[in-house]
Design a protein around this motif. Sequence first.
Motif, PDB file in Angstrom:
ATOM      1  N   PHE A 129       0.864  -1.179   0.000  1.00 38.28           N
ATOM      2  CA  PHE A 129       0.000   0.000   0.000  1.00 38.28           C
ATOM      3  C   PHE A 129       0.902   1.231   0.000  1.00 38.28           C
ATOM      4  N   PHE A 130       0.662   2.162  -0.920  1.00 32.66           N
ATOM      5  CA  PHE A 130       1.457   3.393  -1.014  1.00 32.66           C
ATOM      6  C   PHE A 130       0.527   4.599  -0.894  1.00 32.66           C
ATOM      7  N   GLY A 131       1.055   5.692  -0.352  1.00 32.25           N
ATOM      8  CA  GLY A 131       0.262   6.906  -0.291  1.00 32.25           C
ATOM      9  C   GLY A 131       1.131   8.144  -0.203  1.00 32.25           C
ATOM     10  N   GLY A 132       0.581   9.254  -0.678  1.00 28.70           N
ATOM     11  CA  GLY A 132       1.271  10.535  -0.593  1.00 28.70           C
ATOM     12  C   GLY A 132       0.973  11.246   0.715  1.00 28.70           C
ATOM     13  N   ALA A 133       1.771  12.257   1.029  1.00 30.10           N
ATOM     14  CA  ALA A 133       1.580  13.004   2.264  1.00 30.10           C
ATOM     15  C   ALA A 133       0.155  13.536   2.356  1.00 30.10           C
ATOM     16  N   ASN A 134      -0.476  13.287   3.502  1.00 32.67           N
ATOM     17  CA  ASN A 134      -1.839  13.735   3.832  1.00 32.67           C
ATOM     18  C   ASN A 134      -2.940  12.944   3.124  1.00 32.67           C
ATOM     19  N   SER A 135      -2.590  11.940   2.328  1.00 31.88           N
ATOM     20  CA  SER A 135      -3.639  11.123   1.722  1.00 31.88           C
ATOM     21  C   SER A 135      -4.236  10.204   2.784  1.00 31.88           C
ATOM     22  N   LYS A 136      -5.503   9.830   2.580  1.00 34.93           N
ATOM     23  CA  LYS A 136      -6.241   9.080   3.589  1.00 34.93           C
ATOM     24  C   LYS A 136      -6.919   7.866   2.963  1.00 34.93           C
ATOM     25  N   VAL A 137      -7.039   6.821   3.768  1.00 32.25           N
ATOM     26  CA  VAL A 137      -7.839   5.657   3.420  1.00 32.25           C
ATOM     27  C   VAL A 137      -9.066   5.696   4.314  1.00 32.25           C
ATOM     28  N   PHE A 138     -10.263   5.791   3.717  1.00 29.89           N
ATOM     29  CA  PHE A 138     -11.481   5.968   4.500  1.00 29.89           C
ATOM     30  C   PHE A 138     -11.719   4.784   5.439  1.00 29.89           C
ATOM     31  N   MET A 139     -12.520   5.022   6.471  1.00 35.15           N
ATOM     32  CA  MET A 139     -12.772   4.020   7.492  1.00 35.15           C
ATOM     33  C   MET A 139     -13.463   2.802   6.880  1.00 35.15           C
ATOM     34  N   HIS A 140     -12.862   1.620   7.097  1.00 34.49           N
ATOM     35  CA  HIS A 140     -13.410   0.390   6.532  1.00 34.49           C
ATOM     36  C   HIS A 140     -12.888  -0.799   7.328  1.00 34.49           C
ATOM     37  N   TYR A 141     -13.467  -1.959   7.062  1.00 40.83           N
ATOM     38  CA  TYR A 141     -12.872  -3.204   7.551  1.00 40.83           C
ATOM     39  C   TYR A 141     -12.695  -4.119   6.351  1.00 40.83           C
ATOM     40  N   ASP A 142     -11.883  -5.159   6.496  1.00 41.32           N
ATOM     41  CA  ASP A 142     -11.481  -5.962   5.342  1.00 41.32           C
ATOM     42  C   ASP A 142     -12.485  -7.065   5.050  1.00 41.32           C
TER      43      ASP A 142
END
Length: 288
Positions: A129-142
């Motif tokens: 999993f990669f992300g940029g500064a301040n990027s977000k992954v919304f609340m979830h479960y797998d």
Amino acid sequence: MELKQVTRIESISKDDFVRDYVRPQKPVVIKKLIQDWPAYRKWNLEYIREMAGDRTVPLYDDRPISSRFKFNEAHAEMKMSDYIDLLEREPTNYRIFLYNLLKQVPKLQEDFSFPDIGLRFLKQLPMLFFGGANSKVFMHYDIDYANILHFHFHGKKQCILFPPSESKNLYKVPHALISREDIDFNDPDFEKFPVLKKAQGYITELNHGETLYMPEGYWHHMTYLTAGFSMSLRATPRTLTNFSKAVYNLVFMRHFDNYMRKMRGQRWIDYKNRQAVTRTHKKHHINQ
């Protein structure tokens, strides 16, 4: 919301990990679990560029879920080298999500091993999993209710977690694995979403080389405080109940949701978002 700090430990034995965290299903950060991995020394953005720069990768951003895209369908794609250039140049909302880069670049598998820590790992499914500064992954479960070891590399990442028992307080969207996407869990609007005040969970920050254990079915919200990336190893659910939930999600729920998006389009998405509020407030006897 009430957010406690996730327990942080230096290291732990297999027996203690199973007894203290897996059986009671409690999250923990292990600071020195992987210091003997080559990845601990080698894995940073420049190394990934060197090893996988020519690969085309799927990208996701923070746009709301809509009927235009199927379940977990990517929003764009880019060469890995170009994506890393973007990460290093400026903040971006583009993320790589659930991508089996290790299958695409088998040599990366030489850089890590599966910890002997009492979990039955699905060895064909290491995900990056990669992300940029301040990027977000919304609340979830797998979707598969896995027990997850989440290893962070390059930079810093904030993680907010809730146990499955808190689903009633998180404005869960029906026929989905997410809460309402317009909730900012870093600064929630309690007037619009008053039940969130009752939610009790955990928060932590991950640094390079640290490992977060997320028990099965745990909700999680990730914020990349700096550009960086993580890897998850997944282990099967320990209980028949959660295994059954995983099978339901994989065999029925996601296909039903894709069918309804195709048949009803945006009306289906809007209906589910309304129901997330209606059902949550009804459980807590809040007038609409």
